[in-house]
Design a protein around this motif. Sequence first.
Motif, short mmCIF file in Angstrom:
data_model
loop_
_atom_site.label_atom_id
_atom_site.label_comp_id
_atom_site.label_asym_id
_atom_site.label_seq_id
_atom_site.Cartn_x
_atom_site.Cartn_y
_atom_site.Cartn_z
N LYS A 1 6.14 9.25 3.46
CA LYS A 1 5.62 8.19 2.82
C LYS A 1 4.84 8.61 1.55
O LYS A 1 4.36 9.66 1.35
CB LYS A 1 4.34 7.67 3.91
CG LYS A 1 4.78 7.32 5.13
CD LYS A 1 3.73 7.03 6.04
CE LYS A 1 4.15 6.46 7.33
NZ LYS A 1 2.88 6.13 8.25
N SER B 1 -1.59 2.81 -3.68
CA SER B 1 -2.81 2.18 -4.19
C SER B 1 -3.66 3.25 -4.52
O SER B 1 -5.05 3.22 -4.57
CB SER B 1 -3.36 1.24 -3.12
OG SER B 1 -3.33 2.12 -1.70
N ARG B 2 -3.35 4.50 -4.42
CA ARG B 2 -4.35 5.65 -4.70
C ARG B 2 -3.75 6.43 -5.66
O ARG B 2 -2.69 6.63 -6.12
CB ARG B 2 -4.31 6.60 -3.37
CG ARG B 2 -5.11 5.61 -2.18
CD ARG B 2 -5.33 6.76 -0.82
NE ARG B 2 -5.78 5.90 0.14
CZ ARG B 2 -6.07 6.59 1.21
NH1 ARG B 2 -5.99 7.99 1.43
NH2 ARG B 2 -6.68 5.92 2.33
N SER C 1 3.09 12.05 2.14
CA SER C 1 2.72 12.67 3.77
C SER C 1 3.96 12.70 4.48
O SER C 1 5.27 11.93 4.01
CB SER C 1 1.68 11.73 4.38
OG SER C 1 2.28 10.32 4.53
N ALA D 1 1.91 6.86 -0.90
CA ALA D 1 0.72 5.95 -0.94
C ALA D 1 0.86 5.27 -2.35
O ALA D 1 0.68 6.14 -3.36
CB ALA D 1 -0.65 6.41 -0.83
N SER E 1 0.71 -1.18 0.06
CA SER E 1 0.09 -0.06 0.04
C SER E 1 0.90 1.24 -0.04
O SER E 1 0.37 2.25 -0.45
CB SER E 1 -0.94 0.17 1.42
OG SER E 1 -0.40 0.10 2.38
N GLN E 2 2.01 1.26 0.21
CA GLN E 2 2.94 2.29 0.51
C GLN E 2 4.18 2.31 0.42
O GLN E 2 4.64 0.96 0.92
CB GLN E 2 2.33 3.08 1.76
CG GLN E 2 2.83 2.43 3.05
CD GLN E 2 2.39 3.06 4.43
OE1 GLN E 2 1.76 4.07 4.42
NE2 GLN E 2 2.60 2.80 5.50
N LYS F 1 7.70 3.76 2.37
CA LYS F 1 8.04 4.51 3.39
C LYS F 1 9.35 5.05 3.22
O LYS F 1 10.37 4.03 3.06
CB LYS F 1 7.90 3.96 4.78
CG LYS F 1 6.66 3.45 5.31
CD LYS F 1 6.84 2.66 6.57
CE LYS F 1 5.42 2.43 7.21
NZ LYS F 1 5.51 1.56 8.36
N LYS G 1 -0.51 10.33 -3.10
CA LYS G 1 -0.71 11.04 -1.97
C LYS G 1 0.88 10.70 -1.15
O LYS G 1 1.31 9.87 -1.20
CB LYS G 1 -1.46 10.40 -1.05
CG LYS G 1 -1.79 10.93 0.42
CD LYS G 1 -2.74 10.18 0.97
CE LYS G 1 -3.00 10.96 2.72
NZ LYS G 1 -3.83 10.16 3.26
#
Length: 873
Positions: free
Chosen positions: A78, A82-83, A89, A80, A55-56, A58, A87
């Motif tokens: 991080k 799967s989006r 962050s 993401a 999913s991400q 890091k 994204k």
Amino acid sequence: MSLALRYILFALAIVGISLIGLGLSINQWFVPLVQHYLPQGVTVERQSGFSLSFSQLKLPTFSISTQGCQLAKVTSPKIALSRFPIKLSAQQVTVNSDCFKQWPSTASTESSPLSLRHLQQTLPSLNLDIASLTIAPWQTYQGALRFSSAGAEQRLLYQGQALSLDAALSGQTLTLHEITVTHPLFKQPLSLSGNVQLTDSLASVPEEANLRGNITLADYPKPLTVSLSRDHQQGELLINDTTAQSPLLRAPFSVTDDEFRVEKGSWAWSMPGQPLSGFFSLTARHWQQGFEQTLISGRVNALTQGRGGKGNVVLNLGPGTLSLSDNQFPLRLTGTAKLQDLQFYAGLPATLTGMLTSPTLHFQPKALLLMRGEVLPGWEVDEARWPIAGVKLTAQGLSGLLQANFMVRNQQSSFYLLHLAGMAENFLPDKGRWDWRYWGKGMILPLTANWDVQGRGFWHDEEITLTSLSTGFDQIRYGSMLMQKPRMTLTQPAHWITQQEKPQFSGGFKIVSDSTFFGETSQLPAAQLNLDVQGTTPDQFGFRGQLVAKQIGPVRVIGRRDKSRWLGRAWWPEQSLSVFQPLAGPESRVALHSGDLRAQAAFSFTDDKGFQAGGHWVVKDGNIWLPDYQFKGVNFSLPFRFTDHRWHFGLREPVALNIAQIENKFPMSDLTLQLKGSWPWDEQHPMEINNTSVDIFGGSLAMAHLRLPQHHSAQLEIKHLGMSQLITAIHPKQIAMSGKISGQLPLWFENSPWLIENGWIKDDKGLTLRVDKDLLDQVLKNNLAAGAAIDWLRYMEISKSYATVQVSAKGDLLMKSQIHGTSRFDDKRQRVNLNYHHTENIFMLWRSLSYGDNLQSWLEEQTRLPANKEKGQ
């Protein structure tokens, strides 16, 4: 399987194996790869490793440094996977803006300004979340950031305790939904909203803007509105109070490619009792070359009106450049500020140095601030000087050699010169440190006193302390009082804690003086007064202590100072009357042999009413000797008040004086009187003496009432005065008399041509007169006729006698007497009726009269015949 397909699969396997190898070795090659594309001198330091999941991704915590200065640090970033959109962050991002000045320069003459449209096209669709963004040195505005971008649409949300922002960008139109700023200057947060039309070049300022907001200042009681408008090259900033006719701030500005200019700006500020207003201008040249290359100059003035008319203070800015890190920006404040009670005169050249976020103001040579005016009611500052050349001023305060010189006078024409000088360190009132020594001199004309002071002290934060003090006068003369060399020193340091919530003032003082004289003869020996003070401020405190003057005392004293008023009470313990001999004068005039005295008094001192006092003195069984008198058994109670250089006695009850015995040539006893009134006296403040009586010669003298100033005579009543005791007191050797007399003598002490007016004397029940035979024989021998004429005086029984008496103010006595009686001599009785008229100056008589022997000589002289008087001459 075909050969081509085999080669393709083999190639894919090689690529896959390579990608897997690169992924497994990313921790080793990522930093060198990024470092390759950064300018020389900029480094990246990784503090953790990569971590990949379905999913991400890091990323490692890393920091970027330039020239050894850590520019930014990103914690736990991080991505993401799967989006969509992407994204990004991070847990925390910290930026140090001071390090931007060390970023390697990559300027190129061929580089073109960054385009907003190109940036929007290049920026991928993404969402960025930073849980905590901190930019030094503005850590106060730390907060959470959320940014999203989708083509030509961008949205920014920022949320912190001191700053929040909600903004959206659509093409070149920036919409500020709300900006909220919290600051100690603002009573409530500043709130702005509006639209801004940006240019395509990010290096250019917006061409159009229309912002409005509301603000409430901590020092301004009403809410304000803020508006900023811009239309291409012209614009205006307005701050308005909706209840005022003119704006508090009006700043019309113009913007060109090379210059930002504010012309004919105005401002106004309403202070209680002192409205302020003025104008300002500001010019920023070459602003597109960057902040640190912008040449700034300006002028701000303040118009004042108050004591002495109108004043104008001007602050000149620059010309010069400002930097975030290092400055040498010239400033100069000149002019006159005339406020309601004070006037300030400034000539303050200075240089702004250091970082712009924490600047330092260096005052240049000849920097001087003057002040004049009334600082307290009745106290005028003729001149206060603060030479501050070489002093530094920062947000923390003043540092350097700080001096202050004052010339002060009050309404009583007293004046003082006071100097303070010492080193200051980050000093502001109630903050920082200032260690100083002080000295001064002055004159208090109403007291005919020269004053001096010196000592040391310090002002540390909210505490002002005098560690040493020596102040005093060469003398104090007040009315008939003269105090010699009074001086005050510290027995304990004087502390003043200036906290508004809980101010405190304390200290210990010792006041000593040489002899204090009251009139020409009375004096108080060298005295010492120890005082402890406790209160809130130097003009609001209570005190207690004791006064000792050799054997006198200790006198206990308590009281308080209430601004310009001193109030207190004193208790004098019961002591032997003899210790007060210095107050009574030399023993040759008044000698205090025995008895006791006690007293208590209340006193006050104010600038308008001067010294006032009131109290009670009590003397018991006093034994007081004068040159010709001895007073025994003296008892008196003396309630008094002293105000306006006048003594007032017996305000609630009369002064009562009782003397058991008075010894002199004429012994007296049981003297009593009551006294009430003022001394010195006048028509508005009379003196009254009532119920006066004294026993003398077996009878008494009494006076019911005497008022001073006099309008009526005082009646002196003579009751049953024994002539035998009177003659004995005079003790003539050859005259004897017995019997009693009474009478009434109307006395005048002032406001009359008479001392005694229409007085009379008569016998009670007859008198007897005897004259020694040898005296009459001597008279007869010297003058036969005169001897025969007075031969009847050998022995005479007076059955009735009456005399009228008048004495003028000059001492001329006129006495008319009628005597009826029987004379016996040579065994014969003869009826005698004598009308006698006599004049004499009693002042001359009293000076020449030595009682008995002189009276006899006078009688012999008065009985001579005129012929013999002429022969004797």
